[in-house]
Motif scaffolding. Sequence first.
Motif, PDB file in Angstrom:
ATOM      1  N   HIS A 144      15.307  56.431  64.481  1.00  0.00           N
ATOM      2  CA  HIS A 144      15.882  55.318  63.715  1.00  0.00           C
ATOM      3  C   HIS A 144      17.079  55.718  62.858  1.00  0.00           C
ATOM      4  O   HIS A 144      17.792  54.858  62.358  1.00  0.00           O
ATOM      5  CB  HIS A 144      14.832  54.708  62.784  1.00  0.00           C
ATOM      6  CG  HIS A 144      13.773  53.940  63.507  1.00  0.00           C
ATOM      7  ND1 HIS A 144      12.762  54.545  64.209  1.00  0.00           N
ATOM      8  CD2 HIS A 144      13.554  52.613  63.637  1.00  0.00           C
ATOM      9  CE1 HIS A 144      11.975  53.637  64.735  1.00  0.00           C
ATOM     10  NE2 HIS A 144      12.435  52.453  64.399  1.00  0.00           N
TER      11      HIS A 144
ATOM     12  N   LEU B 277      23.612  50.397  59.602  1.00  0.00           N
ATOM     13  CA  LEU B 277      23.347  48.991  59.258  1.00  0.00           C
ATOM     14  C   LEU B 277      23.983  48.587  57.926  1.00  0.00           C
ATOM     15  O   LEU B 277      24.724  47.595  57.871  1.00  0.00           O
ATOM     16  CB  LEU B 277      21.840  48.714  59.257  1.00  0.00           C
ATOM     17  CG  LEU B 277      21.183  48.643  60.640  1.00  0.00           C
ATOM     18  CD1 LEU B 277      19.663  48.622  60.514  1.00  0.00           C
ATOM     19  CD2 LEU B 277      21.669  47.437  61.423  1.00  0.00           C
TER      20      LEU B 277
ATOM     21  N   LEU C 206      11.671  44.008  60.778  1.00  0.00           N
ATOM     22  CA  LEU C 206      11.500  44.944  59.663  1.00  0.00           C
ATOM     23  C   LEU C 206      10.447  44.454  58.668  1.00  0.00           C
ATOM     24  O   LEU C 206       9.896  45.253  57.916  1.00  0.00           O
ATOM     25  CB  LEU C 206      12.840  45.214  58.995  1.00  0.00           C
ATOM     26  CG  LEU C 206      13.725  46.158  59.834  1.00  0.00           C
ATOM     27  CD1 LEU C 206      15.027  46.464  59.124  1.00  0.00           C
ATOM     28  CD2 LEU C 206      13.029  47.459  60.171  1.00  0.00           C
TER      29      LEU C 206
ATOM     30  N   PHE D  46      12.778  55.344  55.087  1.00  0.00           N
ATOM     31  CA  PHE D  46      14.093  55.665  55.642  1.00  0.00           C
ATOM     32  C   PHE D  46      14.813  56.720  54.794  1.00  0.00           C
ATOM     33  O   PHE D  46      15.433  57.637  55.340  1.00  0.00           O
ATOM     34  CB  PHE D  46      14.942  54.389  55.776  1.00  0.00           C
ATOM     35  CG  PHE D  46      16.134  54.623  56.644  1.00  0.00           C
ATOM     36  CD1 PHE D  46      15.988  54.775  58.015  1.00  0.00           C
ATOM     37  CD2 PHE D  46      17.396  54.739  56.100  1.00  0.00           C
ATOM     38  CE1 PHE D  46      17.080  55.041  58.824  1.00  0.00           C
ATOM     39  CE2 PHE D  46      18.494  54.999  56.905  1.00  0.00           C
ATOM     40  CZ  PHE D  46      18.330  55.142  58.273  1.00  0.00           C
TER      41      PHE D  46
ATOM     42  N   GLY E  41      20.127  53.212  61.847  1.00  0.00           N
ATOM     43  CA  GLY E  41      19.702  52.782  60.511  1.00  0.00           C
ATOM     44  C   GLY E  41      20.738  53.070  59.437  1.00  0.00           C
ATOM     45  O   GLY E  41      20.909  52.277  58.505  1.00  0.00           O
ATOM     46  N   THR E  42      21.440  54.185  59.564  1.00  0.00           N
ATOM     47  CA  THR E  42      22.452  54.496  58.543  1.00  0.00           C
ATOM     48  C   THR E  42      23.693  53.620  58.697  1.00  0.00           C
ATOM     49  O   THR E  42      24.428  53.417  57.728  1.00  0.00           O
ATOM     50  CB  THR E  42      22.866  55.982  58.588  1.00  0.00           C
ATOM     51  OG1 THR E  42      23.221  56.315  59.916  1.00  0.00           O
ATOM     52  CG2 THR E  42      21.761  56.891  58.130  1.00  0.00           C
TER      53      THR E  42
ATOM     54  N   TYR F 168       7.612  46.230  60.029  1.00  0.00           N
ATOM     55  CA  TYR F 168       7.721  47.643  59.631  1.00  0.00           C
ATOM     56  C   TYR F 168       7.216  47.797  58.191  1.00  0.00           C
ATOM     57  O   TYR F 168       6.510  48.745  57.869  1.00  0.00           O
ATOM     58  CB  TYR F 168       9.182  48.101  59.666  1.00  0.00           C
ATOM     59  CG  TYR F 168       9.704  48.615  60.986  1.00  0.00           C
ATOM     60  CD1 TYR F 168       9.601  47.860  62.149  1.00  0.00           C
ATOM     61  CD2 TYR F 168      10.338  49.841  61.066  1.00  0.00           C
ATOM     62  CE1 TYR F 168      10.113  48.328  63.341  1.00  0.00           C
ATOM     63  CE2 TYR F 168      10.854  50.319  62.269  1.00  0.00           C
ATOM     64  CZ  TYR F 168      10.738  49.563  63.394  1.00  0.00           C
ATOM     65  OH  TYR F 168      11.244  50.019  64.571  1.00  0.00           O
TER      66      TYR F 168
ATOM     67  N   ILE G  12      17.253  47.191  55.534  1.00  0.00           N
ATOM     68  CA  ILE G  12      16.408  48.324  55.116  1.00  0.00           C
ATOM     69  C   ILE G  12      16.266  48.317  53.598  1.00  0.00           C
ATOM     70  O   ILE G  12      15.160  48.402  53.060  1.00  0.00           O
ATOM     71  CB  ILE G  12      17.015  49.660  55.618  1.00  0.00           C
ATOM     72  CG1 ILE G  12      16.901  49.724  57.148  1.00  0.00           C
ATOM     73  CG2 ILE G  12      16.324  50.861  54.963  1.00  0.00           C
ATOM     74  CD1 ILE G  12      17.504  50.958  57.784  1.00  0.00           C
TER      75      ILE G  12
END
Length: 204
Positions: free
Chosen positions: A159, A166, A134, A184, A163-164, A137, A174
């Motif tokens: 993602h 994590l 990341l 995001f 991603g939600t 990223y 994130i």
Amino acid sequence: MTLKFYGYQYSTASQLVGVVLHEKGIPFEYSSIDLRKHEHKTLEFLARQPFGQVPYIDDDGFILYESQVICRYLESKYPNQRTKLIPTDPKQRALFEQAASIEMTNFDYYGAPAIFEVLFKKVDELTKLLAAKLDVYEQILSKQRYLAGDELTLADLSHIPVGTLLPVAGIDVIQERPNVLRWFNGLTDRGSWKKVKEGLKNTA
Ligand SMILES: N[C@@H](CCC(=O)N[C@@H](CS)C(=O)NCC(=O)O)C(=O)O
């Protein structure tokens, strides 16, 4: 010019690219990047593969990484050479994509971490590896709105679900990165995600 292939013998991703090069009968020059000696973390290597991973290829100056993407590129460049690896008929193609997705999500998804856990037994290692990815990223998203450029693609949307989860699992990778967070939040603010979050249901 002969295709250059940078990999490591014991890297499963490099092995796949090797298999495809041989299946297609594509001649290549192989350079070994010794992961034990951290040759994949040198500035020279990172300039070509910013995630510091093998494999990548150099096809007459065209640099490409991500083993699956390399394999698809080789197939599309040499569709009629030796083994045909990706069908062109729409239904056969869809079945191929289905199988490819199954491999990624049902096989590699469980198999690779299980092997990693058994071989290295480092519970925190996966989180550390994700955080390092990341960071890259963060660099990419400081220069462009989305992962493939300034337009949204399926790659961004892919993602959202993991991603939600994590932060729910206490992994704040994130939230700690401003550009990743901006990107995001933009994805999860979309109506499509809100509708899915509310519950999947008939729309017709
Ligand atoms: N998604 C990448 C994964 C590449 C990858 O994980 N390579 C491993 C070897 S199999 C590597 O370079 N590991 C070293 C590291 O991540 O620092 C691909 O398919 O090419």
